[in-house]
Motif scaffolding. Sequence first.
Motif, PDB file in Angstrom:
ATOM      1  N   ALA A  35       0.841  -1.207   0.000  1.00 23.86           N
ATOM      2  CA  ALA A  35       0.000   0.000   0.000  1.00 23.86           C
ATOM      3  C   ALA A  35       0.873   1.252   0.000  1.00 23.86           C
ATOM      4  CB  ALA A  35      -0.927  -0.023   1.205  1.00 23.86           C
ATOM      5  N   PRO A  36       0.309   2.383  -0.454  1.00 22.67           N
ATOM      6  CA  PRO A  36       1.092   3.626  -0.553  1.00 22.67           C
ATOM      7  C   PRO A  36       1.418   4.253   0.807  1.00 22.67           C
ATOM      8  CG  PRO A  36      -1.193   4.018  -1.175  1.00 22.67           C
ATOM      9  CD  PRO A  36      -1.049   2.532  -0.997  1.00 22.67           C
ATOM     10  N   ILE A  37       2.474   5.086   0.804  1.00 25.68           N
ATOM     11  CA  ILE A  37       2.897   5.837   1.994  1.00 25.68           C
ATOM     12  C   ILE A  37       3.049   7.314   1.616  1.00 25.68           C
ATOM     13  CG2 ILE A  37       4.677   6.191   3.748  1.00 25.68           C
ATOM     14  CD1 ILE A  37       5.549   3.330   3.427  1.00 25.68           C
ATOM     15  N   LEU A  38       2.401   8.174   2.398  1.00 26.84           N
ATOM     16  CA  LEU A  38       2.640   9.618   2.337  1.00 26.84           C
ATOM     17  C   LEU A  38       3.513   9.978   3.533  1.00 26.84           C
ATOM     18  CD1 LEU A  38      -0.681  11.617   1.658  1.00 26.84           C
ATOM     19  CD2 LEU A  38       1.395  11.655   0.277  1.00 26.84           C
ATOM     20  N   PHE A  39       4.676  10.589   3.292  1.00 21.28           N
ATOM     21  CA  PHE A  39       5.564  10.930   4.406  1.00 21.28           C
ATOM     22  C   PHE A  39       5.885  12.422   4.381  1.00 21.28           C
ATOM     23  CE2 PHE A  39      10.137  10.680   6.174  1.00 21.28           C
ATOM     24  CZ  PHE A  39       9.692  11.015   7.443  1.00 21.28           C
ATOM     25  N   LYS A  97       3.241   5.234  -6.926  1.00 23.58           N
ATOM     26  CA  LYS A  97       2.670   4.215  -6.020  1.00 23.58           C
ATOM     27  C   LYS A  97       1.462   4.758  -5.247  1.00 23.58           C
ATOM     28  CE  LYS A  97       4.275   0.746  -4.381  1.00 23.58           C
ATOM     29  NZ  LYS A  97       3.888  -0.681  -4.524  1.00 23.58           N
ATOM     30  N   GLY A  98       1.108   6.027  -5.486  1.00 21.80           N
ATOM     31  CA  GLY A  98      -0.006   6.623  -4.756  1.00 21.80           C
ATOM     32  C   GLY A  98       0.403   7.325  -3.490  1.00 21.80           C
ATOM     33  N   GLY A  99       1.724   7.406  -3.275  1.00 20.48           N
ATOM     34  CA  GLY A  99       2.228   8.047  -2.056  1.00 20.48           C
ATOM     35  C   GLY A  99       2.880   9.376  -2.344  1.00 20.48           C
ATOM     36  N   GLY A 100       3.938   9.696  -1.589  1.00 18.60           N
ATOM     37  CA  GLY A 100       4.652  10.941  -1.794  1.00 18.60           C
ATOM     38  C   GLY A 100       5.543  11.280  -0.618  1.00 18.60           C
TER      39      GLY A 100
END
Length: 626
Positions: free
Chosen positions: A501-505, A536-539
């Motif tokens: 699953a994606p990760i936003l950091f 990947k849907g994150g950032g």
Amino acid sequence: MEKARPLLILYATETGNALDAAERLGREAERRGCPVRLFSLDEFHPSSLPSEEFVIFVVSTTGQGDTPNSMKAFWTFLLQRSLSRQWLDKTHYAVFGLGDSGYQKYNFVAKKLDKRLADLGGKTIIERGLGDDQHPSGYEGALDPWMFSLWTMLYNENPQLFPKGLDVFVSDLKMLDQPKVEITYLDSDGGYSRSSAQIDLKSLEKEIVRSRSMLSGKKSNDKSKPDCFMKMVKSLPLSREGCGKDVRHFEFEALSSTIQYEVGDVLEILPGQSPEAIDAFMKRCNLNPESYITVKPRNKEDCFEDGVSASKGPIKLKRFVELTMDVASASPRRYFFEVMSFLASAEHEKERLEYFASPEGRDDLYQYNQKERRTVLEVLEDFPSVHMPFEWLVQLAPPLKTRAFSISSSPLVHPNQVHLTVSIVSWITPFKRKRTGLCSNWLATLDPHQRVCIPAWFHKGSLPSPQPSLPLILIGPGTGCAPFRGFVEERAFKDHISPTAPILFFFGCRNEHNDFLYKDFWLSHSQNGGVLSQEKGGGFYVAFSRDQPQKVYVQHKMHEQSGKIWDLLSKGCAVYVAGSSNNMPADVLAAFEEIVAQESGVSRNAAIRWLKMLEKGGKYHVEAWA
């Protein structure tokens, strides 16, 4: 006149402050002729509570409103639905809490305990007292007036508790007659000395368990035995030299048993103390470092549960001090000065110590002692006429505590290794004295080429290890990024096996060129389809607070990505926040409230309720430190 049942004082402490406050309440009660029983909450069975007429609770709040470990079982018992609303109808109670108003959930434990005791039918003796670390005199600023009101209220409830009245004091000298511990000196160690100068891990483990269980007065348990011994294998600077911050990356390998942990776990280290400071303490206190000793509680009721204090064998006095007594880092407590006042032979020193120990001298003591972080060794050197017996020193010197750090590695990526991200602590006191953090500075001085044994313990923190299928929003400014380095490492490792699953950091620091911790690591994972990439849907988003005229923090970057944040929140993601406890956790939560309200079109109050449900559901986690 019928003799009153002793007043029961129960405490729950994490750092020792609540114990100190409870012991002070006990001493002040006994000076007024009131008999006292004093127990930690994990030594008292809550089923006995209804048979107690008067109970005083002294409890601290840790972390983000957390209950101290010694109170967890007690609190679980109190929450049983089978307990009736009349369960405590014959019990009168008072609650004093110790907390820090710099945290969101200030004195949360005292507040919820007070409410639960009232819900169970308990009768309050006095309105709960709340000690605050932010007060100019620390928690004692609230404890002193609360305590004197408490005696009046107790006397009104039951005068038999104070048979001679409130103003009659037992002689103070009598109170100092016997220290709590008894020390036996031996000519030799009875065969316990190590034959080799080479470090023997088994012997070191025995010394740690023996000395620390002697000090606590309890039989040895898993808490005193290290989970493993480690050696440092790498020490790297993460911040630019001379930028005003010193942050290091440390890597350790196991010397003994295999290292076992999960991402999000916490590592505790028992730091070494300065050999020069230990030698100076020995000389100042006229102690023979080569003596062998055993230490046990003087009170038989407090003695070892299995009666084996001496059978564990003696320990060299110097090793006992090194492993259990913080003589050159932590500040002594108020009672230390009170005892010193009886032992000073110089009249001017005696007068100053008596003043420090009095209510009138409380604020000046706080300025001299806590604000300056005066150490036991420094205080003893400031009052040279005081010759304190070693029994009193053992009882009153602050215990040497382990220091906890968020682990910044994944065991899947670094088998049998553990990494830490550590800010090397130093500061200037109001009187321009440089002070340093004991553990961080000790770690910074270690040479990875030398085999220094580091005792270590692993335990769960506030950040549970997430499943790879769970989307994540991570907020970790400064060294708050430490646990998330482990999260990202592990997810990247698992992403090679199957999609994750994606990760936003959101990361924050002062300047891009000074303290952008792990810059290359984050950027590599945010590009080319990495776990932090937008593909990947994150950032990965960074706030450099000092690189422009106006301050920019992580919450500003969150607002810029409010659509992405709401998208992940609406998909059932988990939120993890780590870093400084000052304003950051509250500012981040406020940003989430604004984003939820704005993106979902609901009111601010509805957004607040929604986020509270997220926390209750185990999907909003905070790990903050001072």
